[in-house]
Design a protein around this motif. Structure first.
Motif, short mmCIF file in Angstrom:
data_model
loop_
_atom_site.label_atom_id
_atom_site.label_comp_id
_atom_site.label_asym_id
_atom_site.label_seq_id
_atom_site.Cartn_x
_atom_site.Cartn_y
_atom_site.Cartn_z
N ASP A 1 50.58 43.54 125.66
CA ASP A 1 51.88 42.74 125.48
C ASP A 1 52.95 43.91 125.88
N ILE A 2 52.75 45.22 126.26
CA ILE A 2 53.84 46.13 126.76
C ILE A 2 54.07 46.09 128.26
N GLN A 3 55.10 45.28 128.55
CA GLN A 3 55.59 45.17 130.02
C GLN A 3 56.18 46.31 130.73
N ALA A 4 56.49 47.33 130.23
CA ALA A 4 56.95 48.57 130.75
C ALA A 4 57.63 49.48 129.76
N LEU A 5 57.53 50.83 130.03
CA LEU A 5 58.22 51.60 128.78
C LEU A 5 58.89 53.01 129.76
N LEU A 6 59.67 53.60 128.95
CA LEU A 6 60.30 54.67 129.60
C LEU A 6 60.25 55.74 128.32
N LEU A 7 59.50 56.81 128.59
CA LEU A 7 59.30 57.61 127.49
C LEU A 7 60.04 59.33 127.91
N ILE A 8 60.90 59.73 127.25
CA ILE A 8 61.66 60.93 127.47
C ILE A 8 61.43 61.99 126.49
N SER A 9 61.06 63.00 126.89
CA SER A 9 60.99 64.41 126.09
C SER A 9 62.44 65.01 126.15
N ARG A 10 63.09 65.10 124.94
CA ARG A 10 64.31 65.42 125.08
C ARG A 10 64.63 66.96 124.99
N GLU A 11 63.42 67.73 124.40
CA GLU A 11 63.64 69.11 124.77
C GLU A 11 63.43 69.76 126.12
N SER B 1 64.06 59.71 118.31
CA SER B 1 63.43 60.81 117.47
C SER B 1 64.20 62.29 117.91
N PRO B 2 63.99 63.29 117.15
CA PRO B 2 64.44 64.62 117.55
C PRO B 2 63.80 65.05 118.76
N GLN B 3 62.50 64.70 118.89
CA GLN B 3 61.66 64.99 120.17
C GLN B 3 61.88 64.12 121.30
N HIS B 4 61.80 62.73 120.91
CA HIS B 4 61.76 62.02 122.32
C HIS B 4 62.68 60.75 122.16
N GLN B 5 62.71 60.07 123.26
CA GLN B 5 63.49 58.70 123.26
C GLN B 5 62.27 57.75 123.72
N LEU B 6 62.21 56.79 123.38
CA LEU B 6 61.20 55.47 123.87
C LEU B 6 62.10 54.35 124.08
N TYR B 7 61.91 53.83 125.35
CA TYR B 7 62.35 52.59 125.56
C TYR B 7 61.26 51.62 126.14
N ALA C 1 47.82 61.65 122.77
CA ALA C 1 46.76 61.72 123.98
C ALA C 1 47.13 62.73 125.12
N THR C 2 48.29 63.22 125.19
CA THR C 2 48.82 63.75 126.33
C THR C 2 49.74 65.27 125.83
N SER C 3 49.94 65.12 124.68
CA SER C 3 50.69 66.29 124.14
C SER C 3 52.30 66.29 124.83
N PHE C 4 52.80 65.18 125.31
CA PHE C 4 54.05 65.11 125.98
C PHE C 4 55.25 65.29 125.41
#
Length: 430
Positions: free
Chosen positions: A295-305, A395-401, A427-430
């Motif tokens: 049921d996840i239609q799309a996502l954007l994951l950002i590594s802030r560092e 979070s301090p390390q990531h942003q998830l949309y 799974a990815t150490s991203f």
């Protein structure tokens, strides 16, 4: 001014308003309108007012930006193009300026000696500018123009590829190397992430992608922030159709030596691994071993560092129940994802990454003052629409949309987002 779903970019001299180029819409704006857009900006400046943007009664949007008090860039979105936000247009102007600096150097743009000569030289930027325009509302999932983060692919064999890239870069007397798969960063050296500004990584990735038609090239580039006046060599090599490796280096090695000795030595043994990367890129930016909820239609994951980002937009619903509603088009889901990202960063998650650099006369992004009334720093937000539910997590390390199916209970969005973030990073150490 323009028809629906069109976007046009204008470039003029800031002092005299002489048009230098127009890109985007197949039907350029009349010269009288271009003159009016420049004139109203100059009129405001003459009376101590800074004109940043405006919306017309029919729904067009115009954004102005002056760079180095030398060039004016104007972005005009068409009637009804409500999905193209002011923030997107302003970042587009910034990226186009960085593109021109990267190709021509800041001195050439800041000190105009001959307008006709500059017009001719700017033609070398057209292919890259057109690519940036296409990505504003594209359906391929590129978000770097908006997030100011490098669009990435997370390959399954990252260890092998990273080792080969490090060895290849070192053999080329460099510490700055990058492997791109269909325009996305597959692997990069540590200095590529830590020493290059995020905007430089975004424009460099686009530049290499625009040069992907050639088997190899030795291209001088200016880094908009790191080296805007002194050119650096960019060596690019096509390993397979869709896969390019590049390094930023000094006078050595020669293009001939790098192409005929180094490329074959380090990359020939990994041809099958590279082919599997291409196959993965055609399906997803995430490793095939990673199974996310249907049921996840799309996502954007950002590594802030590291300022990296990965976009995921599934084509089919793996494991979906028979009664599940059909997926809306990927184009629409990516449009909603861009809109939700803009909504979140302009209201809840404003940060220095969304600001505009000092090269522009605009010292601040067009962020709303919505969050200034908070007594805390927001770390989560959600939005329910007629088409999907959206959840943002910081979070301090990531942003998830995250965009989810309407069937997901609103109270479950938080745990769903947290579990998704944990699954991807584990799974990815991203």
């Amino acid at each position: 001014m323009l028809q629906a779903e069109t976007l046009q970019l204008l470039c003029l001299t800031a002092s005299s308003g002489v048009p230098l180029f127009s890109r985007g819409s197949s039907k350029p704006l009349p010269f009288s309108i271009i003159g009016s857009l420049n004139g109203v900006h100059m009129f405001g400046a003459g009376h101590g007012a800074q004109l940043l943007s405006c919306d017309t009664e029919r729904g067009s949007r115009v954004v102005w930006g002056v760079f180095q008090e030398s060039l004016m860039l104007i972005a005009v979105s068409g009637v009804g193009s409500s999905s193209t936000s002011e923030m997107q247009l302003r970042l587009l102007l910034e990226n186009v300026w960085n593109c021109m600096v990267m190709v021509l150097g800041q001195d050439e743009l800041a000190n105009i000696r001959n307008v006709e000569r500059l017009k001719r030289e700017l033609r070398s930027c057209y292919r890259l500018i057109d690519l940036l325009l296409e990505r504003v509302n594209d359906d391929q999932g590129f978000m770097g123009h908006l997030t100011q983060c490098a669009d990435c692919l997370l390959p399954s064999h990252s260890g092998l590829l990273q080792e080969a890239l490090e060895s290849f870069t070192q053999a080329a007397d460099s510490e700055f190397g990058c492997l791109l798969v269909n325009g996305r960063v597959g692997q990069a050296t540590e200095k590529w992430w830590s020493r290059l500004a995020p905007q430089e990584v975004v424009v460099l990735s686009a530049l290499v992608h625009s040069l992907s038609g050639t088997s190899s090239c030795d291209y001088p580039v200016f880094l908009p922030q790191g080296s805007p006046t002194v050119a650096i060599r960019l060596l690019c090599f096509k390993l397979l159709p869709g896969i390019n490796v590049c390094v930023l280096c000094g006078p050595k090695p020669s293009l001939y030596k790098a192409e005929n000795e180094l490329v074959s030595r380090f990359w020939s043994p990994l041809v099958e691994t590279l082919r599997s990367c291409l196959e993965q890129a055609d399906r997803s930016t995430l490793p095939p071993s990673l199974n996310l909820r249907w049921d996840i239609q799309a996502l954007l994951l950002i590594s802030r560092e590291s300022r990296r980002a990965v976009t995921f937009c599934p084509r089919i619903r793996g494991g979906a129940p028979a009664e599940a509603t059909p997926l809306i088009s990927s184009t629409r889901r990516l449009e909603l994802l861009r809109l939700f990202y803009t909504f979140a960063v302009t209201r809840y998650f404003p940060s220095e990454e969304t600001s505009i650099s000092s090269a522009s006369s605009t010292s601040k992004p067009t962020l709303e003052d919505f969050s200034q009334g908070f007594t805390h720093v927001p770390v989560q937000c959600y939005l329910v629409t007629d088409e999907c539910k959206c959840y943002g997590l910081q979070s301090p390390q990531h942003q998830l949309y995250l965009l989810t199916d309407l069937s997901v209970p609103t109270f479950a969005l938080r745990s769903m987002a947290t579990q998704t973030l944990s699954a991807i990073t584990a799974a990815t150490s991203f």
